[in-house]
Scaffold this motif. Structure first.
Motif, PDB file in Angstrom:
ATOM      1  N   GLY A   1      21.546   5.706  15.824  1.00 36.56           N
ATOM      2  CA  GLY A   1      20.248   5.743  16.484  1.00 36.56           C
ATOM      3  C   GLY A   1      19.428   6.984  16.212  1.00 36.56           C
ATOM      4  O   GLY A   1      18.604   7.387  17.016  1.00 36.56           O
ATOM      5  N   THR A   2      19.615   7.601  15.053  1.00 39.78           N
ATOM      6  CA  THR A   2      18.859   8.805  14.708  1.00 39.78           C
ATOM      7  C   THR A   2      17.423   8.446  14.341  1.00 39.78           C
ATOM      8  O   THR A   2      17.172   7.481  13.638  1.00 39.78           O
ATOM      9  N   PHE A   3      16.485   9.219  14.847  1.00 41.51           N
ATOM     10  CA  PHE A   3      15.066   9.001  14.596  1.00 41.51           C
ATOM     11  C   PHE A   3      14.451  10.352  14.269  1.00 41.51           C
ATOM     12  O   PHE A   3      14.574  11.298  15.039  1.00 41.51           O
ATOM     13  N   THR A   4      13.829  10.477  13.104  1.00 38.08           N
ATOM     14  CA  THR A   4      13.120  11.704  12.749  1.00 38.08           C
ATOM     15  C   THR A   4      11.709  11.343  12.318  1.00 38.08           C
ATOM     16  O   THR A   4      11.425  10.209  11.949  1.00 38.08           O
ATOM     17  N   SER A   5      10.821  12.317  12.369  1.00 37.69           N
ATOM     18  CA  SER A   5       9.444  12.073  11.958  1.00 37.69           C
ATOM     19  C   SER A   5       8.947  13.229  11.108  1.00 37.69           C
ATOM     20  O   SER A   5       9.518  14.316  11.112  1.00 37.69           O
ATOM     21  N   GLY A   6       7.868  12.971  10.396  1.00 35.26           N
ATOM     22  CA  GLY A   6       7.254  13.987   9.559  1.00 35.26           C
ATOM     23  C   GLY A   6       5.946  13.453   9.015  1.00 35.26           C
ATOM     24  O   GLY A   6       5.442  12.430   9.472  1.00 35.26           O
ATOM     25  N   VAL A   7       5.417  14.144   8.033  1.00 29.86           N
ATOM     26  CA  VAL A   7       4.172  13.707   7.410  1.00 29.86           C
ATOM     27  C   VAL A   7       4.383  13.601   5.900  1.00 29.86           C
ATOM     28  O   VAL A   7       5.267  14.244   5.331  1.00 29.86           O
ATOM     29  N   VAL A   8       3.576  12.770   5.275  1.00 25.01           N
ATOM     30  CA  VAL A   8       3.603  12.652   3.817  1.00 25.01           C
ATOM     31  C   VAL A   8       2.929  13.894   3.247  1.00 25.01           C
ATOM     32  O   VAL A   8       1.796  14.207   3.593  1.00 25.01           O
ATOM     33  N   SER A   9       3.661  14.613   2.410  1.00 22.04           N
ATOM     34  CA  SER A   9       3.073  15.803   1.804  1.00 22.04           C
ATOM     35  C   SER A   9       2.618  15.556   0.370  1.00 22.04           C
ATOM     36  O   SER A   9       1.774  16.284  -0.140  1.00 22.04           O
ATOM     37  N   TYR A  10       3.175  14.528  -0.278  1.00 24.26           N
ATOM     38  CA  TYR A  10       2.770  14.220  -1.649  1.00 24.26           C
ATOM     39  C   TYR A  10       3.170  12.787  -1.964  1.00 24.26           C
ATOM     40  O   TYR A  10       4.264  12.357  -1.624  1.00 24.26           O
ATOM     41  N   VAL A  11       2.286  12.048  -2.608  1.00 23.34           N
ATOM     42  CA  VAL A  11       2.567  10.675  -3.016  1.00 23.34           C
ATOM     43  C   VAL A  11       2.784  10.668  -4.526  1.00 23.34           C
ATOM     44  O   VAL A  11       2.093  11.364  -5.258  1.00 23.34           O
ATOM     45  N   SER A  12       3.760   9.917  -4.989  1.00 24.08           N
ATOM     46  CA  SER A  12       4.074   9.787  -6.423  1.00 24.08           C
ATOM     47  C   SER A  12       4.529  11.092  -7.049  1.00 24.08           C
ATOM     48  O   SER A  12       4.070  11.486  -8.116  1.00 24.08           O
ATOM     49  N   ARG A  13       5.452  11.769  -6.386  1.00 24.83           N
ATOM     50  CA  ARG A  13       6.055  12.994  -6.942  1.00 24.83           C
ATOM     51  C   ARG A  13       7.011  12.577  -8.051  1.00 24.83           C
ATOM     52  O   ARG A  13       7.892  11.757  -7.842  1.00 24.83           O
ATOM     53  N   GLU A  14       6.838  13.103  -9.239  1.00 26.83           N
ATOM     54  CA  GLU A  14       7.691  12.765 -10.385  1.00 26.83           C
ATOM     55  C   GLU A  14       8.797  13.808 -10.524  1.00 26.83           C
ATOM     56  O   GLU A  14       8.534  15.002 -10.472  1.00 26.83           O
ATOM     57  N   ILE A  15      10.022  13.338 -10.679  1.00 25.03           N
ATOM     58  CA  ILE A  15      11.156  14.213 -10.960  1.00 25.03           C
ATOM     59  C   ILE A  15      11.662  13.798 -12.331  1.00 25.03           C
ATOM     60  O   ILE A  15      12.197  12.703 -12.497  1.00 25.03           O
ATOM     61  N   GLU A  16      11.470  14.673 -13.301  1.00 24.90           N
ATOM     62  CA  GLU A  16      11.720  14.319 -14.702  1.00 24.90           C
ATOM     63  C   GLU A  16      13.135  13.836 -14.973  1.00 24.90           C
ATOM     64  O   GLU A  16      13.329  12.866 -15.682  1.00 24.90           O
ATOM     65  N   GLU A  17      14.151  14.497 -14.409  1.00 24.80           N
ATOM     66  CA  GLU A  17      15.526  14.136 -14.710  1.00 24.80           C
ATOM     67  C   GLU A  17      15.856  12.720 -14.252  1.00 24.80           C
ATOM     68  O   GLU A  17      16.741  12.083 -14.766  1.00 24.80           O
ATOM     69  N   ARG A  18      15.162  12.229 -13.235  1.00 24.61           N
ATOM     70  CA  ARG A  18      15.496  10.917 -12.677  1.00 24.61           C
ATOM     71  C   ARG A  18      14.570   9.817 -13.181  1.00 24.61           C
ATOM     72  O   ARG A  18      14.872   8.648 -13.026  1.00 24.61           O
TER      73      ARG A  18
ATOM     74  N   GLU B   1       0.826  -1.210   0.000  1.00 27.22           N
ATOM     75  CA  GLU B   1       0.000   0.000   0.000  1.00 27.22           C
ATOM     76  C   GLU B   1       0.857   1.256   0.000  1.00 27.22           C
ATOM     77  O   GLU B   1       1.871   1.321   0.684  1.00 27.22           O
ATOM     78  N   GLN B   2       0.446   2.234  -0.771  1.00 30.27           N
ATOM     79  CA  GLN B   2       1.089   3.549  -0.754  1.00 30.27           C
ATOM     80  C   GLN B   2       0.597   4.319   0.474  1.00 30.27           C
ATOM     81  O   GLN B   2      -0.560   4.173   0.867  1.00 30.27           O
ATOM     82  N   PRO B   3       1.449   5.133   1.088  1.00 28.27           N
ATOM     83  CA  PRO B   3       0.955   5.962   2.184  1.00 28.27           C
ATOM     84  C   PRO B   3      -0.011   7.005   1.644  1.00 28.27           C
ATOM     85  O   PRO B   3      -0.050   7.264   0.431  1.00 28.27           O
ATOM     86  N   LYS B   4      -0.771   7.594   2.523  1.00 28.16           N
ATOM     87  CA  LYS B   4      -1.726   8.631   2.134  1.00 28.16           C
ATOM     88  C   LYS B   4      -1.204   9.993   2.565  1.00 28.16           C
ATOM     89  O   LYS B   4      -0.480  10.112   3.549  1.00 28.16           O
ATOM     90  N   LYS B   5      -1.551  10.994   1.810  1.00 23.97           N
ATOM     91  CA  LYS B   5      -1.175  12.362   2.129  1.00 23.97           C
ATOM     92  C   LYS B   5      -1.622  12.688   3.558  1.00 23.97           C
ATOM     93  O   LYS B   5      -2.759  12.392   3.933  1.00 23.97           O
ATOM     94  N   GLY B   6      -0.715  13.229   4.365  1.00 28.41           N
ATOM     95  CA  GLY B   6      -1.026  13.599   5.740  1.00 28.41           C
ATOM     96  C   GLY B   6      -0.660  12.538   6.768  1.00 28.41           C
ATOM     97  O   GLY B   6      -0.693  12.801   7.962  1.00 28.41           O
ATOM     98  N   GLU B   7      -0.291  11.303   6.328  1.00 24.40           N
ATOM     99  CA  GLU B   7       0.079  10.252   7.272  1.00 24.40           C
ATOM    100  C   GLU B   7       1.440  10.543   7.905  1.00 24.40           C
ATOM    101  O   GLU B   7       2.323  11.115   7.274  1.00 24.40           O
ATOM    102  N   GLN B   8       1.595  10.107   9.150  1.00 19.70           N
ATOM    103  CA  GLN B   8       2.853  10.226   9.876  1.00 19.70           C
ATOM    104  C   GLN B   8       3.853   9.201   9.338  1.00 19.70           C
ATOM    105  O   GLN B   8       3.487   8.055   9.100  1.00 19.70           O
ATOM    106  N   VAL B   9       5.110   9.613   9.133  1.00 19.27           N
ATOM    107  CA  VAL B   9       6.172   8.713   8.682  1.00 19.27           C
ATOM    108  C   VAL B   9       7.423   8.954   9.537  1.00 19.27           C
ATOM    109  O   VAL B   9       7.558   9.996  10.182  1.00 19.27           O
ATOM    110  N   TYR B  10       8.324   7.952   9.508  1.00 16.18           N
ATOM    111  CA  TYR B  10       9.533   8.014  10.318  1.00 16.18           C
ATOM    112  C   TYR B  10      10.742   7.618   9.494  1.00 16.18           C
ATOM    113  O   TYR B  10      10.641   6.800   8.592  1.00 16.18           O
ATOM    114  N   ALA B  11      11.898   8.176   9.827  1.00 18.06           N
ATOM    115  CA  ALA B  11      13.167   7.773   9.221  1.00 18.06           C
ATOM    116  C   ALA B  11      14.109   7.398  10.354  1.00 18.06           C
ATOM    117  O   ALA B  11      14.289   8.159  11.305  1.00 18.06           O
ATOM    118  N   ILE B  12      14.681   6.201  10.260  1.00 18.33           N
ATOM    119  CA  ILE B  12      15.546   5.667  11.308  1.00 18.33           C
ATOM    120  C   ILE B  12      16.887   5.316  10.681  1.00 18.33           C
ATOM    121  O   ILE B  12      16.934   4.751   9.594  1.00 18.33           O
TER     122      ILE B  12
END
Length: 106
Positions: free
Chosen positions: A66-83, A47-58
Motif C-alpha cells: 500500500g505504498t503511495f508516493t507523489s511528485g512532479v514531472v521534471s522532464y518528458v522524453s529523457r533519453e538515456i543513451e546506454e538503454r 497523451e504524454q504528461p506535461k512538465k510540472g504535472e503531479q504524478v503518483y506511484a502506487i
C-alpha cells in the motif's frame, strides 16, 4: 520466468489466480495480467504528461504493501543513451516494488 502459477493480491487482500498474461517486457520488469474478476483500474492515455504535472506511484515498495508516493514531472522524453529508451523523469520516490506500479496524473 519458469513459474507454473501466478496469483495477484488485491487491495482488499483477495488473492486471484492469473488467467492470462496479456503482455510483458522482461527488460522493464512489467506485465499486464488478466484475472477473472472485475476491479477498478486506471485507464492508459496516449497523451504524454506535461512538465510540472503531479504524478503518483502506487505499489509495494521494498515489500511494504500500500505504498503511495507523489511528485512532479521534471522532464518528458529523457533519453538515456546506454538503454536506447525514452523515460519520463519525475521527483516521485521509486523503490523496488512500486517502480512498476500504476502511475496517474491529476
Amino acid at each position: 520466468e519458469a513459474a507454473y502459477e501466478i496469483k495477484v493480491q488485491l487491495d482488499d487482500n483477495t488473492v486471484c489466480p492469473v488467467v492470462e498474461i496479456i503482455a510483458f517486457d522482461k527488460e522493464l520488469d512489467l506485465a499486464i495480467l488478466k484475472i477473472d474478476r472485475k476491479t477498478p483500474y486506471l485507464e492508459f492515455t496516449p497523451e504524454q504528461p506535461k512538465k510540472g504535472e503531479q504524478v503518483y506511484a502506487i505499489g509495494s515498495a521494498l515489500g511494504l504493501e500500500g505504498t503511495f508516493t507523489s511528485g512532479v514531472v521534471s522532464y518528458v522524453s529523457r533519453e538515456i543513451e546506454e538503454r536506447g529508451q525514452s523515460y519520463i523523469q519525475t521527483s516521485a520516490p521509486l523503490s523496488p516494488g512500486n517502480s512498476g506500479g500504476a502511475a496517474g496524473q491529476r
